[in-house]
Design an enzyme around this catalytic site. Structure first.
Site, PDB file in Angstrom:
ATOM      1  N   CYS A 130       0.848  -1.195   0.000  1.00 28.32           N
ATOM      2  CA  CYS A 130       0.000   0.000   0.000  1.00 28.32           C
ATOM      3  C   CYS A 130       0.886   1.248   0.000  1.00 28.32           C
ATOM      4  O   CYS A 130       1.752   1.411   0.865  1.00 28.32           O
ATOM      5  CB  CYS A 130      -0.898  -0.035   1.225  1.00 28.32           C
ATOM      6  SG  CYS A 130      -1.760   1.509   1.508  1.00 28.32           S
ATOM      7  N   ASP A 140      -0.846  16.119  -2.247  1.00 30.10           N
ATOM      8  CA  ASP A 140      -1.091  15.170  -3.331  1.00 30.10           C
ATOM      9  C   ASP A 140      -0.005  15.309  -4.401  1.00 30.10           C
ATOM     10  O   ASP A 140       0.396  16.413  -4.761  1.00 30.10           O
ATOM     11  CB  ASP A 140      -2.475  15.420  -3.954  1.00 30.10           C
ATOM     12  CG  ASP A 140      -2.960  14.244  -4.769  1.00 30.10           C
ATOM     13  OD1 ASP A 140      -3.909  13.558  -4.347  1.00 30.10           O
ATOM     14  OD2 ASP A 140      -2.372  13.993  -5.854  1.00 30.10           O
ATOM     15  N   HIS A 160      -4.294   0.938   8.436  1.00 26.42           N
ATOM     16  CA  HIS A 160      -4.736   0.632   7.072  1.00 26.42           C
ATOM     17  C   HIS A 160      -6.218   0.236   7.073  1.00 26.42           C
ATOM     18  O   HIS A 160      -6.574  -0.855   7.484  1.00 26.42           O
ATOM     19  CB  HIS A 160      -3.885  -0.485   6.456  1.00 26.42           C
ATOM     20  CG  HIS A 160      -4.310  -0.793   5.043  1.00 26.42           C
ATOM     21  ND1 HIS A 160      -3.753  -0.175   3.947  1.00 26.42           N
ATOM     22  CD2 HIS A 160      -5.261  -1.624   4.560  1.00 26.42           C
ATOM     23  CE1 HIS A 160      -4.338  -0.617   2.847  1.00 26.42           C
ATOM     24  NE2 HIS A 160      -5.259  -1.498   3.192  1.00 26.42           N
ATOM     25  N   GLY A 195     -13.849   5.989  -8.472  1.00 26.73           N
ATOM     26  CA  GLY A 195     -12.596   6.729  -8.686  1.00 26.73           C
ATOM     27  C   GLY A 195     -11.549   6.541  -7.614  1.00 26.73           C
ATOM     28  O   GLY A 195     -10.527   7.229  -7.637  1.00 26.73           O
ATOM     29  N   HIS A 218      -6.596   2.784   0.445  1.00 22.24           N
ATOM     30  CA  HIS A 218      -6.346   3.107   1.853  1.00 22.24           C
ATOM     31  C   HIS A 218      -7.089   4.422   2.057  1.00 22.24           C
ATOM     32  O   HIS A 218      -6.770   5.424   1.396  1.00 22.24           O
ATOM     33  CB  HIS A 218      -4.827   3.219   2.095  1.00 22.24           C
ATOM     34  CG  HIS A 218      -4.417   3.581   3.489  1.00 22.24           C
ATOM     35  ND1 HIS A 218      -3.302   3.021   4.109  1.00 22.24           N
ATOM     36  CD2 HIS A 218      -4.932   4.471   4.374  1.00 22.24           C
ATOM     37  CE1 HIS A 218      -3.172   3.529   5.332  1.00 22.24           C
ATOM     38  NE2 HIS A 218      -4.139   4.419   5.512  1.00 22.24           N
ATOM     39  N   HIS A 249      -8.701   7.881   2.549  1.00 22.81           N
ATOM     40  CA  HIS A 249      -8.120   9.216   2.640  1.00 22.81           C
ATOM     41  C   HIS A 249      -9.176  10.250   2.301  1.00 22.81           C
ATOM     42  O   HIS A 249     -10.074   9.985   1.510  1.00 22.81           O
ATOM     43  CB  HIS A 249      -6.908   9.362   1.692  1.00 22.81           C
ATOM     44  CG  HIS A 249      -7.180   8.913   0.299  1.00 22.81           C
ATOM     45  ND1 HIS A 249      -7.229   7.585  -0.065  1.00 22.81           N
ATOM     46  CD2 HIS A 249      -7.446   9.612  -0.838  1.00 22.81           C
ATOM     47  CE1 HIS A 249      -7.502   7.483  -1.353  1.00 22.81           C
ATOM     48  NE2 HIS A 249      -7.656   8.697  -1.843  1.00 22.81           N
ATOM     49  N   HIS A 268      -9.591  13.977   0.691  1.00 28.06           N
ATOM     50  CA  HIS A 268      -8.942  15.047  -0.078  1.00 28.06           C
ATOM     51  C   HIS A 268      -9.400  16.394   0.478  1.00 28.06           C
ATOM     52  O   HIS A 268     -10.587  16.589   0.748  1.00 28.06           O
ATOM     53  CB  HIS A 268      -9.368  15.007  -1.545  1.00 28.06           C
ATOM     54  CG  HIS A 268      -9.018  13.754  -2.289  1.00 28.06           C
ATOM     55  ND1 HIS A 268      -8.009  13.706  -3.227  1.00 28.06           N
ATOM     56  CD2 HIS A 268      -9.548  12.509  -2.267  1.00 28.06           C
ATOM     57  CE1 HIS A 268      -7.949  12.488  -3.761  1.00 28.06           C
ATOM     58  NE2 HIS A 268      -8.871  11.740  -3.191  1.00 28.06           N
TER      59      HIS A 268
END
Ligand code: 5GP
Ligand code: ZN
Length: 102
Positions: free
Chosen positions: A4, A30, A46, A89, A94, A96, A98
């Site tokens: 990962c 990013d 994780h 998408g 894992h 997250h 944005h």
């Protein structure tokens, strides 16, 4: 999780500057930003996606972290995004969140 990307970043196997870190999550810029500021907030455990979150306190913790990160980064107007599942998408499996700000 061995294969990962975000676990590898957390374990320093892949170098990446942390813009924020606490006991339960960390944040990085990013690699392929889709806004002037594009930050990823990532739990240290994780968890594959939102579908696998067992204790939703983790999400509260991550949103509290977002408030701190935004203060630190001078972000006041922003979008948050969580892609869940490949068909929606999600590329990195894992969890997250944005943060996107122009
Ligand atoms: P997703 O599509 O899974 O919601 O978002 C994954 C995000 O991770 C993408 O915006 C992608 O640019 C970013 N990303 C993928 N690999 C890396 C990496 O090695 N380092 C960083 N900083 N971001 C990455
Ligand atoms: Zn992971």
């Amino acid at each position: 999780m061995t294969n990962c990307i975000f676990c590898k970043i957390l374990n320093k196997e892949i170098p990446s500057k942390f813009v924020y870190e606490d006991e339960f999550c960390f944040a990085i810029n990013d690699i392929n930003p889709k806004a002037k500021k594009h930050i990823l907030v990532i739990p240290k455990n994780h968890v594959e996606s939102l579908n696998e979150v067992e204790d939703t306190m983790l999400l509260k913790h991550m949103f509290d972290a977002i408030k701190k990160i935004n203060k630190q980064e001078n972000i006041s107007h922003f979008k948050t995004l969580i892609n869940t599942g490949k068909n929606a998408g999600q590329e990195v499996m894992h969890l997250h969140i944005h943060i996107l700000a122009d």
